[in-house]
Design an enzyme around this catalytic site. Structure first.
Site, PDB file in Angstrom:
ATOM      1  N   ASP A 139       0.810  -1.221   0.000  1.00  0.00           N
ATOM      2  CA  ASP A 139       0.000   0.000   0.000  1.00  0.00           C
ATOM      3  C   ASP A 139       0.841   1.269   0.000  1.00  0.00           C
ATOM      4  OD1 ASP A 139       0.989  -0.222   2.551  1.00  0.00           O
ATOM      5  OD2 ASP A 139      -0.958  -0.082   3.563  1.00  0.00           O
TER       6      ASP A 139
ATOM      7  N   LYS B 298       3.697   1.081  16.033  1.00  0.00           N
ATOM      8  CA  LYS B 298       2.715   2.053  16.519  1.00  0.00           C
ATOM      9  C   LYS B 298       3.128   2.639  17.879  1.00  0.00           C
ATOM     10  CE  LYS B 298      -0.102   0.732  13.047  1.00  0.00           C
ATOM     11  NZ  LYS B 298       0.847  -0.039  12.225  1.00  0.00           N
TER      12      LYS B 298
ATOM     13  N   ASP C 122       2.002   6.195   2.213  1.00  0.00           N
ATOM     14  CA  ASP C 122       1.029   5.117   2.366  1.00  0.00           C
ATOM     15  C   ASP C 122      -0.292   5.694   1.831  1.00  0.00           C
ATOM     16  OD1 ASP C 122      -1.103   3.628   3.507  1.00  0.00           O
ATOM     17  OD2 ASP C 122       0.145   2.961   5.168  1.00  0.00           O
TER      18      ASP C 122
HETATM   19  N1  GDD Z   1      -1.566 -11.308   2.784  1.00  0.00           N
HETATM   20  C1  GDD Z   1      -1.784 -10.571   3.859  1.00  0.00           C
HETATM   21  N2  GDD Z   1      -2.330 -11.156   4.964  1.00  0.00           N
HETATM   22  N3  GDD Z   1      -1.457  -9.250   3.841  1.00  0.00           N
HETATM   23  C2  GDD Z   1      -1.701  -8.526   4.948  1.00  0.00           C
HETATM   24  C3  GDD Z   1      -2.274  -9.064   6.114  1.00  0.00           C
HETATM   25  C4  GDD Z   1      -2.618 -10.467   6.107  1.00  0.00           C
HETATM   26  O1  GDD Z   1      -3.141 -11.035   7.081  1.00  0.00           O
HETATM   27  N4  GDD Z   1      -2.382  -8.053   7.028  1.00  0.00           N
HETATM   28  C5  GDD Z   1      -1.896  -6.940   6.454  1.00  0.00           C
HETATM   29  N5  GDD Z   1      -1.502  -7.207   5.182  1.00  0.00           N
HETATM   30  C6  GDD Z   1      -0.903  -6.264   4.218  1.00  0.00           C
HETATM   31  C7  GDD Z   1      -1.715  -5.009   3.996  1.00  0.00           C
HETATM   32  O2  GDD Z   1      -2.586  -5.165   2.877  1.00  0.00           O
HETATM   33  C8  GDD Z   1      -0.634  -3.971   3.701  1.00  0.00           C
HETATM   34  O3  GDD Z   1      -0.263  -3.955   2.333  1.00  0.00           O
HETATM   35  C9  GDD Z   1       0.560  -4.473   4.499  1.00  0.00           C
HETATM   36  O4  GDD Z   1       0.306  -5.845   4.782  1.00  0.00           O
HETATM   37  C10 GDD Z   1       0.772  -3.697   5.815  1.00  0.00           C
HETATM   38  O5  GDD Z   1      -0.432  -3.753   6.579  1.00  0.00           O
HETATM   39  P1  GDD Z   1      -1.157  -2.422   7.074  1.00  0.00           P
HETATM   40  O6  GDD Z   1      -2.413  -2.853   7.757  1.00  0.00           O
HETATM   41  O7  GDD Z   1      -1.264  -1.437   5.986  1.00  0.00           O
HETATM   42  O8  GDD Z   1      -0.137  -1.959   8.189  1.00  0.00           O
HETATM   43  P2  GDD Z   1       0.223  -0.475   8.664  1.00  0.00           P
HETATM   44  O9  GDD Z   1       0.223   0.473   7.518  1.00  0.00           O
HETATM   45  O10 GDD Z   1      -0.624  -0.142   9.840  1.00  0.00           O
HETATM   46  O11 GDD Z   1       1.735  -0.679   9.201  1.00  0.00           O
HETATM   47  C11 GDD Z   1       2.708  -1.312   8.386  1.00  0.00           C
HETATM   48  O12 GDD Z   1       3.187  -0.443   7.398  1.00  0.00           O
HETATM   49  C12 GDD Z   1       3.912   0.708   7.891  1.00  0.00           C
HETATM   50  C13 GDD Z   1       4.347   1.516   6.684  1.00  0.00           C
HETATM   51  O13 GDD Z   1       3.207   1.922   5.970  1.00  0.00           O
HETATM   52  C14 GDD Z   1       3.859  -1.808   9.288  1.00  0.00           C
HETATM   53  O14 GDD Z   1       4.689  -2.627   8.502  1.00  0.00           O
HETATM   54  C15 GDD Z   1       4.663  -0.640   9.863  1.00  0.00           C
HETATM   55  O15 GDD Z   1       5.795  -1.143  10.562  1.00  0.00           O
HETATM   56  C16 GDD Z   1       5.127   0.287   8.739  1.00  0.00           C
HETATM   57  O16 GDD Z   1       5.781   1.419   9.282  1.00  0.00           O
HETATM   58 MG    MG Z   2      -0.484   0.485   5.564  1.00  0.00          MG
END
Ligand code: GDD
Ligand code: MG
Length: 367
Positions: free
Chosen positions: A106, A157, A216
């Site tokens: 994303d 977080k 993001d």
């Molecule tokens: N296949 C799969 N299965 N993908 C998943 C799952 C799952 O169960 N859960 C989350 N994802 C994918 C989401 O679609 C996204 O592309 C990515 O993993 C990260 O999940 P988010 O839910 O978007 O996490 P975030 O944005 O709160 O935090 C993550 O991204 C940050 C940067 O944008 C973490 O990796 C943080 O450490 C990081 O800083």
């Molecule tokens: Mg994200």
């Protein structure tokens, strides 16, 4: 080189855009969002991509196909149930190379993956996280590093009192296959909460890229900002090459009686009425009609939408196949879903979200 991309999330914060189109293939300027990631990966020597999927995977497959359009071998893995960011990787274990990139699916970015990989090799790391600076790390994974790049702390977080650096994990990693051995099979495992902490002091490095663009795109505000940054050339993408130094692309067959101000993209089959004003910072998808005297600024209007006369569209997103009657204003971060019908003389503003196929009568909404 191989890359695995996590695309399991439902994209709930981008609704109603993601009510009808899964987030990885939501259109961004002139191509599905995932195309930016694939083009970026391809430009850094990736040839093989595995998408780790959950939600609406058929729709994603239908749009992206086998990857040959990007010169890539693209494969899809579907989890039986959401496995979390590490569990998804474990589930795809049999497809993994000895060393690979892993990406959150994303983010719009031009991080220098080639330099990240070179640092990974130089340090002999097991995992190297790309790091980018942000103003507020609380929504991300905060990463503390030593002078040589070794990670000494990872806080997913963080609360405001835990913030002592502006660097966060950008969601772009180089990993050795041995990292996958740390993940317990057949359950939901978070790479951020369970795996990175185990690797601190044991082969986890950060690669800070302070010059990269990084965003993001998970909310309507950031989707719009990402659109503007692409057409202004703030992020290196193939769209920058397409627009050239004029920052403008108007298809040959556009019937244009009004004005188009760059940066702007106006796709095939659009019609722009007399004295209408389109731009700057506007994307009109294929076959969009803009009525006479209508003003469209800082906005995205997706394909086949018809906007009446004397309308104002500013700071908004209007999805495909929508009809908007004369004199209606859509402003202030409003998002109109696919196939909506809005009558004349409505005012939609203040971040209102209209769900797909809703019908609003003439003068039905005022603020
Ligand atoms: N296949 C799969 N299965 N993908 C998943 C799952 C799952 O169960 N859960 C989350 N994802 C994918 C989401 O679609 C996204 O592309 C990515 O993993 C990260 O999940 P988010 O839910 O978007 O996490 P975030 O944005 O709160 O935090 C993550 O991204 C940050 C940067 O944008 C973490 O990796 C943080 O450490 C990081 O800083
Ligand atoms: Mg994200």
């Amino acid at each position: 080189m191989q890359a695995v991309i996590l695309v399991g999330g439902e994209g709930t914060r981008l609704r109603p855009l993601t009510s009808t189109v899964p987030k990885p293939v939501v259109p961004l300027v002139d191509r599905p969002f995932m195309a930016y990631m694939l083009e970026w990966l391809q430009s850094h020597g990736v040839t093989d991509v595995v998408l780790l999927m959950g939600y609406l995977s058929t729709a994603v497959r239908n749009v992206l196909g086998d990857g040959s359009r990007w010169g890539l071998n693209l494969r899809y893995v579907e989890e039986p149930d959401p496995r979390g960011t590490a569990g998804a990787l474990k589930f795809a274990e049999s497809l993994l190379d000895e060393r690979f990139f892993m990406l959150n699916g994303d983010v719009l970015t031009d991080i220098d993956l080639t330099a990240q990989l070179a640092q990974h090799e130089r340090t002999g790391a097991r995992g190297t996280l790309a790091l980018v600076p942000v103003d507020d790390p609380t929504a991300y994974g905060l990463v503390r590093t030593e002078a040589d790049g070794a990670v000494k702390g990872f806080v997913e977080k963080p609360s405001p009192d835990q913030i002592d650096t502006d660097l966060i994990s950008a969601g772009a990693y180089v990993l050795e296959r041995s990292v996958v051995d740390l993940i317990e099979p057949d359950r939901n495992v978070s790479i951020e909460r369970e795996i990175w902490p185990q690797l601190v002091g044991d082969g986890l490095y950060g690669f800070a890229d302070r010059r990269a663009y990084w965003m993001d795109i998970g909310t309507p505000e950031r989707y719009l900002q990402g659109t503007f940054d692409i057409i202004e050339g703030h992020v290196r993408t193939q769209v920058t090459e397409r627009l050239g130094s004029s920052y403008l692309s108007v298809a040959d067959d556009v019937q244009q009686a009004g004005r188009v101000v760059p940066p702007a993209v106006v796709e095939r089959g659009c019609r722009i009425g007399e004295d209408a004003h389109v731009g700057s910072l506007v994307v009109l998808g294929e076959g969009v009609t803009i009525g006479a005297r209508t003003v469209v600024e800082r906005a995205v209007v997706l394909q086949g939408t018809e906007i009446g006369e004397d309308c104002v569209l500013r700071d908004c997103i209007v999805a495909a196949g929508t009809r908007i009657g004369s004199g209606t204003h859509v402003t202030g971060g409003a998002v109109v879903g696919e196939g909506v019908t809005i009558g004349a003389d409505n005012i939609l503003t203040e971040g209102v979200r209209v769900y797909p196929h809703v019908e609003i009568p003439d003068s039905g909404i005022r603020f």
